[in-house]
Design an enzyme around this catalytic site. Sequence first.
Site, short mmCIF file in Angstrom:
data_model
loop_
_atom_site.label_atom_id
_atom_site.label_comp_id
_atom_site.label_asym_id
_atom_site.label_seq_id
_atom_site.Cartn_x
_atom_site.Cartn_y
_atom_site.Cartn_z
N GLY A 28 -9.40 -3.11 12.26
CA GLY A 28 -9.71 -3.59 10.93
C GLY A 28 -11.13 -3.44 10.43
N PRO A 48 -21.14 -0.14 3.14
CA PRO A 48 -21.38 -1.86 2.46
C PRO A 48 -19.95 -2.13 2.15
CG PRO A 48 -23.06 0.00 1.61
CD PRO A 48 -22.14 0.63 2.61
N ARG A 56 -29.27 -2.51 9.69
CA ARG A 56 -28.51 -1.42 8.85
C ARG A 56 -27.16 -1.51 8.62
NH1 ARG A 56 -30.63 3.63 7.91
NH2 ARG A 56 -32.32 3.01 9.37
N ILE A 57 -26.79 -1.38 7.60
CA ILE A 57 -25.25 -1.54 7.07
C ILE A 57 -25.00 -0.24 6.99
CG2 ILE A 57 -23.51 -2.33 5.24
CD1 ILE A 57 -24.78 -4.63 6.93
N VAL A 86 -21.52 -7.14 11.86
CA VAL A 86 -21.06 -8.06 10.80
C VAL A 86 -19.77 -8.83 11.15
CG1 VAL A 86 -22.48 -6.82 9.10
CG2 VAL A 86 -20.04 -6.40 9.39
N GLY A 87 -19.21 -8.47 12.35
CA GLY A 87 -17.56 -8.80 12.60
C GLY A 87 -17.55 -10.19 12.52
N GLU A 88 -18.47 -11.08 13.10
CA GLU A 88 -17.97 -12.67 13.35
C GLU A 88 -19.16 -13.44 12.33
OE1 GLU A 88 -16.97 -12.65 17.80
OE2 GLU A 88 -17.93 -10.77 17.46
N GLN A 103 -15.48 -7.16 5.87
CA GLN A 103 -15.67 -7.93 7.20
C GLN A 103 -16.08 -9.37 7.05
OE1 GLN A 103 -14.28 -6.87 9.89
NE2 GLN A 103 -15.84 -6.45 11.15
#
Lengths: 746, 349, 165
Positions: free
Chosen positions: A474, A640, A636-637, A711-713, A646
Amino acid sequence: MSDTMSRPMRFGSNSGQPLTRRDGLAKVTGTATFAADNHPRNLLYAVCLPATIARGRVAHLDVAAAEAHPGVSHVMTPQNRPPLQGDPSEKPTMFSFRIEVLQDDTVRYAGQPIAMVLGETIEAATEGARLLNPRYETMTPRIALDQNEPEALEPGALGRPADVEHGDMQTARNSAAQGIDVTYETAPQYHNAMETHAVVAQWDGDRLILDMPSQALVLSCAGYAHFFGIPAGNVTLRSPFLGGGFGSKAIPTGPQVLAILAARMTGRPVKLMLTRQQMFGPVGHRGATRQRLRLGTDDAAALSFIDHEGVSETSSFDDFLEPAANASQGLYAAQALRSTHRGVRLDVGTPSPMRAPGEASGSAALECAMDEMAEATGLDPLEFRLRNYAETEPGTGKPYSSKALRECYAEGARRFGWSRRPLAPRQMQDADGMLVGWGMGTALFPCPMFAADARATLRADGTALFETSAADMGQGAWTALAQIAADSLGLPIEKIEFRSGNSTLPDGGIAGGSGHTATAGSALDASGRDVIRQLGSMAAADPASPLHGADNATFQARDGRIEVEGDPARGEDLAAILHRAGLEQLEGQGSAFRKPEDAENRAMNAHGAVFAEVKIDPDLCQMRVTRLVGAFAAGRIINPRLAESQLMGGMIWGVSFALHEKAQHDPRTGRIMNADFAGYHIPVNADIRDLEVITIHEDDPYVNALGIKGVGEIGITGTVGAIANAIRHATGRRIRHFPIRIEDLL
Amino acid sequence: MKMFDFIRPASIDEAIAAWRPGAAWLGGGTNLVDLMKTGAAQPDRLIDLGRLPGLDRIETGAEGATRIGARVGNADLARDADFARRFPMVAEALLSGASGQLRNAATVAGNLMQRTRCPYFQNPETACNKRRPGTGCDARGGVGDNYAVLGWSDDCIATHPSDFCVPLAALDAVVEVIGPNGAREIAFADFHHLPGTTPDRETALEPGELILALRLPAAAAEFAGHARYLKLRDRTSFAFATVSAAAALKIEGGIITGARLALGAVAAKPWRAAEAEALLTGHAPDAALFDRAAEAALSDAVPAHDNAWKIPIARRVAARALALAARGTPARMPALPASVFAAEEPAHV
Amino acid sequence: MSLSISFTVNGTRRDLTIDDPRVTLLDLLRERLGLPGTKKGCDRGQCGACTVLVNGRRINSCLTLAATLDGARITTIEGLAQGDALHPVQTAFIENDGFQCGYCTPGQIMSAVGLIAEASAGEDLERIREGMSGNLCRCAAYHGITRAVQQATRRMAEAEQEGTA
């Protein structure tokens, strides 16, 4: 390989673009295939029977009744379970726990599989399991943190020692002008991905094909191979889509091993899908914690010390401690820092990493304690945090690889309107008479990198194939990783074929620790640049090429060409170089990499600031989080759009942690009585109102070549405390446990 | 799920004839099929009422009473504009229950027959006097959030989970039933039983009896101008009530001339608060009066579990529901479901 | 016992003999009719992942016994697009990133189609949130889901106006 490790210049136009998901079409049309959607011919259905007590032994199973039910083909119990080649008590891989696979009749936790029934239909197997009607010899279970003694346990705190101390705690304590001593409790929580754990297992001789959701495909193959005594290479694991994982799908579980065993025993494909209720027990959870936090400040409101003692539950037979106190180690500048972890053995399934393990529960307590300390000093919570801003990592003094937390505070506060916040609680009401409160918290999550490999194949037609066994649960791996891959060859993403989600591909590593994009992405990037390096060497050596004689180190891949940096007119199409060399294709290899000296010398974290508004009915005490603003700096994203999703998802997990999730054990049997979605609440759509995510760009040359942090958590961290602090601000009540519920505010 | 016979009668007579001990009527199935999955319900025979004619109508007769066929869907009833106008708090209660999907499948008669959400009742491995008389009550001394504070007994502390039934109790609905011995009517107040020593006997239905319709008397529509349902819950939506209340007033010349109040999720049946109603009648509506009425409604309350907090919260919900009713029924009905956060004119965000 | 039933699934008539009255619509679709797009998340009506349309109305297929569906018209996620043309709700879910893992998505989309047909929420975000609360999303893509439903509602209304203009 050193040239591939240098900091790349970014020329591609793919990374940084908010592309929609490449797998979006499959997901909105129902054609994305999840594990249990597979339906090989001659399928048998497996259904687990979970224990309904937490401690004791199974005295009787009515096997005859189950076997007599039409459509039931086999009943597997400890009496007749075929042998496993690998000891289920062993830990074949680094993320393994002792699993329960009908070794004996002992019950160690509620939800433990105590039998498995196979049937020609799902209905028959389900009823067969019910008909087993177990009788138990029960012992009084230990299910609460006060029901056993805390002890020091070896595995420590998820990669860190259980006890960490920096600075001179005694001196800091003595020098503090004021302090607080508060204890927070967090409830046991269960991952509950929407897709329950499932497997479709098929044997072909001693080769095993698994359709199974996995956050770590190659690693899982090694785990399952261990139990069945076959080489890991004999296992093919297909996991193109996971219906969520959150940490629970990285390791072999007992029910899945039993289903694979059943397939071998019967010679037929076997499908197992856990029920929702069965998700509460054998597939991990976030253990309850009790955290004592002592903080002290000097006269200038600078932190003298943070002393964070964590006690958390583990099972009676294995060790995993929710590493909550780690949260205090890397965030606020204090002269002395101490964190300890102790475990309490309870009759529960073994806890495991669950989205932001330790960070979530630790941050929840720490951010509340910081507000309590701020209140003691009379300072605004944000001002207090800024006064204790760490310019280098507290304790170690290491420089941060990058840290735009100050910018997160500023931008988040500006968007939220924090400057209008009255300092005292219970000052704001809306037009409907609802109490309004504003709170904030700091978000932090480390940036681990794992091992991963990838392969890039440039084809004569100018397209390229990238391969790695990544997992998309996901977070958007199908899209973000393809963006990285395309950039590595300087190709538009339409020219990229990306194969993933299959263990026969190069090892894509683990989708965990918020490090998958960084890890698998780095491997993909390196593999593409390996192709460019080879092509560049060929061209530089080829008198027929415009690049002849140029320095390979100056080559850039862009727009399907290799060009000389600073002289873009001098270049050649990738396909042309390949063609002249008479090659149909050219393959490159790459691996994830972080410079050891950077890993050693730099503190690496993503940071953020979360601001929350709650509204609370002053009489009825019903709460709603009406506004959340999160500002995050995470390197760095790559995409976006997906990163924002997320981060929002993480923040909603924060809402869930703060207000909803709590497993309730019956004190006599130890069974979780709310093991379903009607009883174990997670937020519904209506619980979420205004949600805003801001990302602050960071150039981080140290975390990895791509500058990706993850960025997941991080979204959960900060958010839980921000909500509790907002409740305090709205009501004047400080609640020191989670979840916070109506009855707490009466 | 235990195997069962599946019968599809084409007429009410056929349905009645198909019944035998161990059989269950199947309406929308949203509760029964779930309980069959957990094993809490184990019928030998399911009698599907889906083909019975004439049970899906909402009719208002010449005298003004409204008759709702047993198989009318919860969502259909809530969305019936005429019904919602005459009985706004019933529509509000319907829409605050469950989810859009469940409301589409669930039927009004099924709602009356739904079983408690007590986790010990739902899980057949536990002791439950309601599920298996004489086995005991594991809920006492157990965990859970939805236990009674009124009308409970040592044998059972479960609550009735319905939203819909709360305004029905307040409005003196009548249940029309038919069975082997013919048709009869049951006053709503008599329909659900308190547990006493027989918590397994949940309703006044005799074996083999089937609900044909509900009837709301014409007088119930006289409250349409001042009627609200208020539901407190742990989530903003899709959650059973912590406590709920249906409050309806008739206000003439600034004086309350009629009052109805019922509470949900506090007892094994929707709890009609007659003392509170008597106390309200004849007075001008104000906050102090509503507090006194709420006090009276909960005067007999005793916590059955570690839920003493539920008594003050029930009082406040009752008082708030009365205050909302006094303010007048919102123009747009059904409004957003009866959440604390449902402003009458929701802001467009 | 065997039960004969006939219904249409995504426009195709199916005449079935069901040998087991316990079979739910969800398991029928997934395990017997080769339509696994509809997902099982709780199997007890508590999550909405199994949402399909029966006679145009959204319901939980996990709580619906297949035997009760004689004569019904069933629409699943597989039947929503017209050939290559996505339904506006499907398009809106992609554009608004109304999903992450995608597991609850078929149910979310079918629920949204049902909600829009109910015409009770319109473009009001609070009513959409309420109307979509029967569909849990553990990834918590609620922000995108809500916007997707709002956008699809608007586009469908616009398309209808153009159609009648």
